[in-house]
Scaffold this active site. Structure first.
Site, PDB file in Angstrom:
ATOM      1  N   TYR A 194     -14.932 -11.496   0.337  1.00 15.99           N
ATOM      2  CA  TYR A 194     -15.687 -10.293  -0.064  1.00 15.99           C
ATOM      3  C   TYR A 194     -16.985 -10.664  -0.778  1.00 15.99           C
ATOM      4  CZ  TYR A 194     -11.860  -7.320   1.365  1.00 15.99           C
ATOM      5  OH  TYR A 194     -10.920  -6.664   2.119  1.00 15.99           O
ATOM      6  N   ARG A 205       0.820  -1.224   0.000  1.00 17.89           N
ATOM      7  CA  ARG A 205       0.000   0.000   0.000  1.00 17.89           C
ATOM      8  C   ARG A 205       0.851   1.270   0.000  1.00 17.89           C
ATOM      9  NH1 ARG A 205      -5.564  -0.463   1.694  1.00 17.89           N
ATOM     10  NH2 ARG A 205      -6.235  -2.483   0.974  1.00 17.89           N
ATOM     11  N   ARG A 243      -7.079  12.126  -5.991  1.00 12.20           N
ATOM     12  CA  ARG A 243      -8.373  11.589  -5.540  1.00 12.20           C
ATOM     13  C   ARG A 243      -9.422  12.684  -5.328  1.00 12.20           C
ATOM     14  NH1 ARG A 243     -11.248   9.228  -4.457  1.00 12.20           N
ATOM     15  NH2 ARG A 243     -11.337   7.767  -2.739  1.00 12.20           N
ATOM     16  N   ARG A 269      -3.286   6.942   0.405  1.00 13.97           N
ATOM     17  CA  ARG A 269      -3.656   8.136   1.165  1.00 13.97           C
ATOM     18  C   ARG A 269      -2.578   8.764   2.035  1.00 13.97           C
ATOM     19  NH1 ARG A 269      -9.164   5.905   3.511  1.00 13.97           N
ATOM     20  NH2 ARG A 269      -7.851   4.059   3.444  1.00 13.97           N
TER      21      ARG A 269
HETATM   22  O1  CP3 Z   1       0.000  -1.450  -2.486  1.00 14.52           O
HETATM   23  C1  CP3 Z   1      -0.258  -0.525  -3.294  1.00 14.52           C
HETATM   24  O2  CP3 Z   1       0.145   0.630  -3.144  1.00 14.52           O
HETATM   25  C2  CP3 Z   1      -1.000  -0.878  -4.566  1.00 14.52           C
HETATM   26  C3  CP3 Z   1      -2.395  -0.651  -4.529  1.00 14.52           C
HETATM   27  C4  CP3 Z   1      -3.326  -1.582  -3.793  1.00 14.52           C
HETATM   28  C5  CP3 Z   1      -4.620  -1.149  -3.406  1.00 14.52           C
HETATM   29  N1  CP3 Z   1      -5.282  -2.220  -2.902  1.00 14.52           N
HETATM   30  C6  CP3 Z   1      -5.137   0.203  -3.598  1.00 14.52           C
HETATM   31  C7  CP3 Z   1      -6.289   0.634  -2.788  1.00 14.52           C
HETATM   32  C8  CP3 Z   1      -3.213  -2.923  -3.448  1.00 14.52           C
HETATM   33  C9  CP3 Z   1      -2.034  -3.864  -3.591  1.00 14.52           C
HETATM   34  C10 CP3 Z   1      -4.467  -3.315  -2.883  1.00 14.52           C
HETATM   35  C11 CP3 Z   1      -4.760  -4.695  -2.473  1.00 14.52           C
HETATM   36  C12 CP3 Z   1      -5.937  -4.931  -1.631  1.00 14.52           C
HETATM   37  N2  CP3 Z   1      -7.200  -4.428  -1.753  1.00 14.52           N
HETATM   38  C13 CP3 Z   1      -5.954  -5.841  -0.558  1.00 14.52           C
HETATM   39  C14 CP3 Z   1      -4.772  -6.658  -0.136  1.00 14.52           C
HETATM   40  C15 CP3 Z   1      -3.841  -5.815   0.656  1.00 14.52           C
HETATM   41  C16 CP3 Z   1      -4.163  -5.742   2.121  1.00 14.52           C
HETATM   42  O3  CP3 Z   1      -4.426  -4.649   2.589  1.00 14.52           O
HETATM   43  O4  CP3 Z   1      -4.152  -6.812   2.752  1.00 14.52           O
HETATM   44  C17 CP3 Z   1      -7.246  -5.844  -0.021  1.00 14.52           C
HETATM   45  C18 CP3 Z   1      -7.712  -6.665   1.164  1.00 14.52           C
HETATM   46  C19 CP3 Z   1      -8.038  -4.963  -0.797  1.00 14.52           C
HETATM   47  C20 CP3 Z   1      -9.475  -4.655  -0.622  1.00 14.52           C
HETATM   48  C21 CP3 Z   1      -9.613  -3.213  -0.326  1.00 14.52           C
HETATM   49  N3  CP3 Z   1      -9.617  -2.219  -1.290  1.00 14.52           N
HETATM   50  C22 CP3 Z   1      -9.668  -2.566   0.948  1.00 14.52           C
HETATM   51  C23 CP3 Z   1      -9.700  -3.289   2.274  1.00 14.52           C
HETATM   52  C24 CP3 Z   1      -9.697  -1.183   0.697  1.00 14.52           C
HETATM   53  C25 CP3 Z   1      -9.585  -0.060   1.720  1.00 14.52           C
HETATM   54  C26 CP3 Z   1     -10.826   0.681   2.000  1.00 14.52           C
HETATM   55  C27 CP3 Z   1     -10.421   2.035   2.627  1.00 14.52           C
HETATM   56  O5  CP3 Z   1     -10.660   3.031   1.983  1.00 14.52           O
HETATM   57  O6  CP3 Z   1      -9.878   2.001   3.723  1.00 14.52           O
HETATM   58  C28 CP3 Z   1      -9.685  -0.995  -0.690  1.00 14.52           C
HETATM   59  C29 CP3 Z   1      -9.676   0.280  -1.422  1.00 14.52           C
HETATM   60  C30 CP3 Z   1      -8.312   0.718  -1.820  1.00 14.52           C
HETATM   61  N4  CP3 Z   1      -7.445  -0.058  -2.550  1.00 14.52           N
HETATM   62  C31 CP3 Z   1      -7.692   1.978  -1.561  1.00 14.52           C
HETATM   63  C32 CP3 Z   1      -6.431   1.941  -2.173  1.00 14.52           C
HETATM   64  C33 CP3 Z   1      -5.405   3.026  -2.258  1.00 14.52           C
HETATM   65  C34 CP3 Z   1      -8.327   3.157  -0.857  1.00 14.52           C
HETATM   66  C35 CP3 Z   1      -9.158   3.873  -1.899  1.00 14.52           C
HETATM   67  C36 CP3 Z   1      -9.123   5.365  -1.717  1.00 14.52           C
HETATM   68  O7  CP3 Z   1      -9.908   5.870  -0.921  1.00 14.52           O
HETATM   69  O8  CP3 Z   1      -8.333   6.045  -2.413  1.00 14.52           O
END
Ligand code: CP3
Length: 354
Positions: A154, A30, A43, A34
């Site tokens: 999910y 990640r 964003r 943010r």
């Molecule tokens: O690592 C990176 O920088 C690459 C981008 C990336 C994202 N999601 C971007 C994202 C990666 C590798 C993921 C994988 C992902 N997505 C996982 C596995 C990683 C982990 O955390 O164990 C999981 C479980 C997800 C599912 C998911 N998508 C979640 C739990 C969330 C967060 C919700 C939140 O806003 O807190 C997302 C959305 C998401 N994916 C965001 C990002 C940057 C946030 C979206 C935003 O508001 O900009």
């Protein structure tokens, strides 16, 4: 095959393979997102989905942490649910919540709502982003996908969960449907990962973020064969395969057995002990507590040194956090961690294999 794999001589790819190299490589799960003001600025103009679906934006956001932190690898900006979302199952990603499924998957018939992924036509924007990144980056690009269990959680829960009750209920009560669902998800992730590698990704990470919710026997019986389907399905491509989950201290050996070259370790497991849980030809990645970056710099850097010490100078080691960057993190803190790992992270014990 492996000699011609992208960035085969980089510290990151060499570490994944346990080959000698000159410094400990580091990247952060990640790392795009943010914590970075430059991400938040994008964003403000675009939704998360717009960024993922627009190659110029996804490319820019992927490059941001590489420029800001000086990490040794980039990770594609996308999401683990992006391929299943592309199949039109009514999935959205809600800010601050995560993936939400309109009509959760609960019956045998629900599995038929999925089909095989055709990357070129279903997720062309992902592949275009990978191609742009490969052309622009000096460091390896990590492609990624969701492991069948975490994706299923999910789809079955309908959104994020703490207990995975409905997911486990399906797993224990209707094994044929469970296996059909997980095989279908494995095939979707495999197709997505193969396409990312074919477009130039130098390594892949399979996120089984929530597998730590399972007893090891249940993991081995109900999950491992499906994750193996993904990891073994990538073997011929010759790129390193990283396998990661949270709270998986008791599963590290099984996650290696599923076909990983590198196993990701979360912050709960002392790295010294994690080495004993995987075979000696498997690398580890991790495992700094991400919340330390929210505290004083001195303590953060001291713990970074401790993690480096616990790596034991092994070649088969990649520095990372134990899970993703927390949104309130000050990016300067992570930049200092990278500088320290590069300055002090020496590879000392193991000579190159083979
Ligand atoms: O690592 C990176 O920088 C690459 C981008 C990336 C994202 N999601 C971007 C994202 C990666 C590798 C993921 C994988 C992902 N997505 C996982 C596995 C990683 C982990 O955390 O164990 C999981 C479980 C997800 C599912 C998911 N998508 C979640 C739990 C969330 C967060 C919700 C939140 O806003 O807190 C997302 C959305 C998401 N994916 C965001 C990002 C940057 C946030 C979206 C935003 O508001 O900009």
């Amino acid at each position: 095959m492996s000699a011609s794999a992208p960035h085969a001589d980089s510290a990151f790819v060499r570490a994944c393979r346990g080959e000698a190299h000159d410094h400990v490589p580091v990247w952060f799960m990640r790392q795009a997102g943010r914590a970075l003001a430059e991400y938040r600025a994008i964003r403000e103009q675009h939704t998360f989905e717009e960024v993922v679906h627009t190659p110029d934006l996804a490319t820019e956001v992927t490059l941001q942490p590489v420029q800001r932190y000086g990490v040794d690898a980039a990770i594609l900006f996308s999401d683990i649910v992006t391929p299943v979302q592309a199949l039109g199952i009514g999935l959205t990603i809600q800010p601050g919540v995560g993936p939400v499924v309109e009509r959760p998957f609960r019956t045998p018939g629900d599995v038929d709502r999925l089909r095989d992924l055709e990357p070129d036509s279903d997720v062309p924007y992902v592949l275009e982003t990978v191609s742009q990144l490969v052309a622009e980056l000096d460091v390896p690009l990590i492609g990624f996908g969701g492991a069948p269990f975490t994706l299923a959680s999910y789809l079955v829960e309908g959104g994020p969960s703490k207990s995975y009750t409905r997911t486990k209920a399906l797993m224990f009560s209707d094994e044929p449907t469970w296996r059909r669902l997980l095989d279908q998800l494995a095939d979707i992730t495999l197709a997505s990962l193969r396409a990312q590698v074919e477009h130039g990704a130098a390594a892949v990470q399979l996120f089984d973020s929530w597998a730590g919710a399972l007893h090891p026997d249940d993991y081995r019986r109900f999950v491992l064969p499906h994750s193996r389907r993904v990891l073994e399905g990538l073997a011929d491509l010759g790129v390193p395969r990283i396998h990661f989950g949270v709270g998986t201290g008791e599963l590290l050996g099984a996650m290696a057995e599923a076909g990983a070259d590198v196993v990701g370790v979360d912050w709960r497991v002392p790295l010294e002990q994690a080495w004993d849980r995987v075979p000696t030809d498997v690398a580890l990645q991790g495992n700094l507590e991400p919340a330390l970056a929210l505290g004083p710099t001195e303590a953060l850097l001291e713990r970074t040194r401790e993690v480096l010490r616990a790596s034991g100078g092994r070649a088969r080691y990649v520095f990372n956090l134990g899970h993703g960057v927390l949104p309130p993190t000050d990016p300067d803190q992570l930049r200092r961690v990278v500088e320290l790992v590069h300055a002090e992270g020496a590879v000392v014990t193991e000579p190159a294999r083979g």
